[in-house]
Design an enzyme around this catalytic site. Structure first.
Site, short mmCIF file in Angstrom:
data_model
loop_
_atom_site.label_atom_id
_atom_site.label_comp_id
_atom_site.label_asym_id
_atom_site.label_seq_id
_atom_site.Cartn_x
_atom_site.Cartn_y
_atom_site.Cartn_z
CB SER A 30 -0.93 -0.01 1.22
OG SER A 30 -0.19 -0.18 2.41
CG HIS A 163 -43.44 20.95 -10.65
ND1 HIS A 163 -43.51 19.64 -10.23
CD2 HIS A 163 -44.18 21.67 -9.77
CE1 HIS A 163 -44.30 19.57 -9.16
NE2 HIS A 163 -44.71 20.79 -8.85
CB SER A 284 -15.53 24.93 -28.14
OG SER A 284 -15.46 24.11 -29.29
CE LYS A 290 -20.66 26.09 -26.38
NZ LYS A 290 -20.55 24.65 -26.69
CD GLU A 297 -20.53 21.84 -18.51
OE1 GLU A 297 -20.55 20.85 -19.25
OE2 GLU A 297 -20.19 22.96 -18.91
N1 ARG Z 1 -1.21 -1.34 5.36
C1 ARG Z 1 -2.09 -1.88 6.32
C2 ARG Z 1 -3.46 -1.20 6.24
O1 ARG Z 1 -3.58 -0.25 5.57
C3 ARG Z 1 -1.55 -1.69 7.68
C4 ARG Z 1 -2.03 -2.70 8.67
C5 ARG Z 1 -1.55 -4.02 8.27
N2 ARG Z 1 -1.71 -4.98 9.32
C6 ARG Z 1 -1.50 -6.26 9.07
N3 ARG Z 1 -1.62 -7.05 10.05
N4 ARG Z 1 -1.22 -6.70 7.88
O2 ARG Z 1 -4.42 -1.61 6.80
#
Ligand code: ARG
Length: 464
Positions: A30, A163, A284, A290, A297
């Protein structure tokens, strides 16, 4: 920014016999998105380390080393020099690993009595608390800008619609105040959500708490949390506070989207009620004439993605047994995108409100079409003693005559009007004017200019 994939992969720990494949590594990591939590992660770690030292769980020297290392890491991140590694999965492990490189064993002691599960929940809450504070400030800016516009046009008359048909004359100030009310409630919801965000999960550890003599209240105080989460299983696993935030954000966007819809209609040359400053519009590539209201939008369009994030998070949560599951890692991208979308949108709208040019003549001309004062005529007859339903019918007949002749109610001479009711006298013409119509709705929440001014003063007092 990207994260590096190292050449040689290592197994997770001594418990594992082989490393994960590169694809699995990418799939489970992540860091590419959660590095946004770095500042919150460091803040949370420092508060945790301070408590560990205070409780005698680590030494004062360890804490000093951790502080020194974290200061270095903060400056590396600020300078864009911090090397984020995909092998280290997430923001937490990246920072901890670097800390250990910088300060040795003290870095390895930081995670005592803590898990990434309570760590990440803490980080998200810290991040969200500051995002909510930014959003509250922007909602305030937007309301102040709308109040300025309302004040300038407390007397400007346009048709009010139901309406999408002309209904009754209203003042533009009153129309703007409707949005101020919506954004007032949005701010209330955000502030209410903040109370539940502002509780400390740290100390829950992986799920059951920790065997170390920690002081959770101390950490809560250091981090400015109002309370500690009272159950460790709940603390690490539920993301209801993020869902609640997304729901409040979806309503902010819904209100922005309604306003956008009106701005787009009002700016159409066929309506011509307003113009929007050029810096919020684009042209445009093919049609030289335009000038398009792209910002409203897009805001209307972006409401869809925020609504989607809300549904995404609700769905993410619904099937999870207690306690933490990796599913929760998927909370971040929708949450971050919601924060970015709402924050940018509010910032632009607060600015754009000042770039709206109102065209009172076009509004007035539209209000004069469509028999907008017919209700006033009915009310006039009621005040002269006719039951409302009879008055409604008499005026309906008068409107029908006007439709046939292609004229307005006020164009009919008195003798003609009296054919619909003998109660009509010369004083009726005052009632049929736009100014008379709006001025007569003079009670709290009504459209009369005097009420609009009072409502603006009330709203300003609440915002100060
Ligand atoms: N990157 C993980 C999350 O966003 C952190 C926690 C991960 N914990 C674990 N036991 N794998 O949730």
């Amino acid at each position: 920014m990207t994260a590096q994939l190292s050449k040689k992969s290592e197994a997770w720990s001594a418990r594992f016999s082989e490393p994960v494949s590169d694809l699995v590594k990418r799939y489970t990591a992540s860091v590419l998105f959660d590095k946004r939590l770095a500042a919150a992660d460091i803040e949370g770690s420092l508060a945790h380390a301070e408590m560990l030292a205070h409780q005698g769980i680590i030494s004062a020297q360890d804490y000093a080393d951790i502080q020194r290392g974290m200061a270095q890491i903060q400056s590396e991140i600020a300078a864009g020099k911090f090397e984020w590694l995909l092998d280290l999965e997430d923001v937490h492990l990246n920072i901890e690993k670097r800390l250990t490189e910088l300060v040795g064993d003290a870095g390895k002691r930081l995670h005592t009595g803590r898990s990434r599960n309570d760590q990440v929940a803490t980080d998200i809450r810290l991040y969200m608390r500051s995002a909510i504070d930014d959003i509250l400030g922007l909602l305030r800016d937007l309301r102040l800008a709308l109040l300025d516009l309302a004040e300038q046009h407390a007397d400007t008359i346009l048709p009010g619609f139901t309406h999408m048909q002309v209904a009754q004359p209203i003042t533009f100030g009153h129309h703007m105040l409707a949005y101020v009310e919506m954004f007032n409630r949005d701010a209330e919801r955000m502030a209410d959500c903040r109370r539940r965000v502002n509780r400390l999960p740290l100390g829950a550890a992986a799920l059951a708490g920790t065997t170390f003599p920690i002081d959770r209240e101390r950490v809560a105080k250091t981090l400015g949390f109002e309370d500690v989460c009272r159950n460790s299983l709940d603390a690490v696993s539920d993301r209801d506070f993020a869902i609640e935030f997304c729901a409040a954000a979806a309503l902010v966007m819904t209100h922005i989207s309604r306003m956008s819809e009106e701005l787009v209609i009002w700016m159409s040359p066929r309506v011509g009620f307003i113009d929007i400053a050029d810096r919020f519009c684009t042209g445009s590539s093919i049609m030289p004439q335009k000038k398009n209201p792209d910002v409203p939008e897009l805001a209307r369009g972006k409401t869809g993605r925020v609504n989607g994030h809300l549904i995404g998070l609700l769905t993410l949560m619904k099937g999870q047994p207690l306690a933490y599951n990796k599913d929760n890692q998927e909370d971040k991208e929708p949450l971050f995108d919601t924060v970015d979308t709402v924050t940018d949108t509010l910032r632009i709208f607060a600015d754009m409100a000042g770039g709206i040019t109102v065209k009172p003549e076009a509004m007035r001309a539209a209000a004069l079409q469509g028999y907008a004062t017919a209700t006033d005529l009915a009310d006039y007859l009621v005040k002269k003693g006719l039951p409302f339903r009879d008055a409604h019918e008499a005026v309906a007949l008068a409107v029908r005559t006007c439709v046939d002749r292609g004229c307005d109610l006020s164009d009919l001479p008195l003798e003609e009007l009296r054919k619909f009711s003998s109660l009509i006298d010369a004083d009726v013409f005052q009632v049929l004017t736009l100014e008379g119509s709006v001025a007569a709705r003079n009670h709290i929440g009504g459209t009369a200019p005097a009420q609009v001014r009072a409502a603006i003063a009330h709203a300003r007092a609440q915002l100060s």
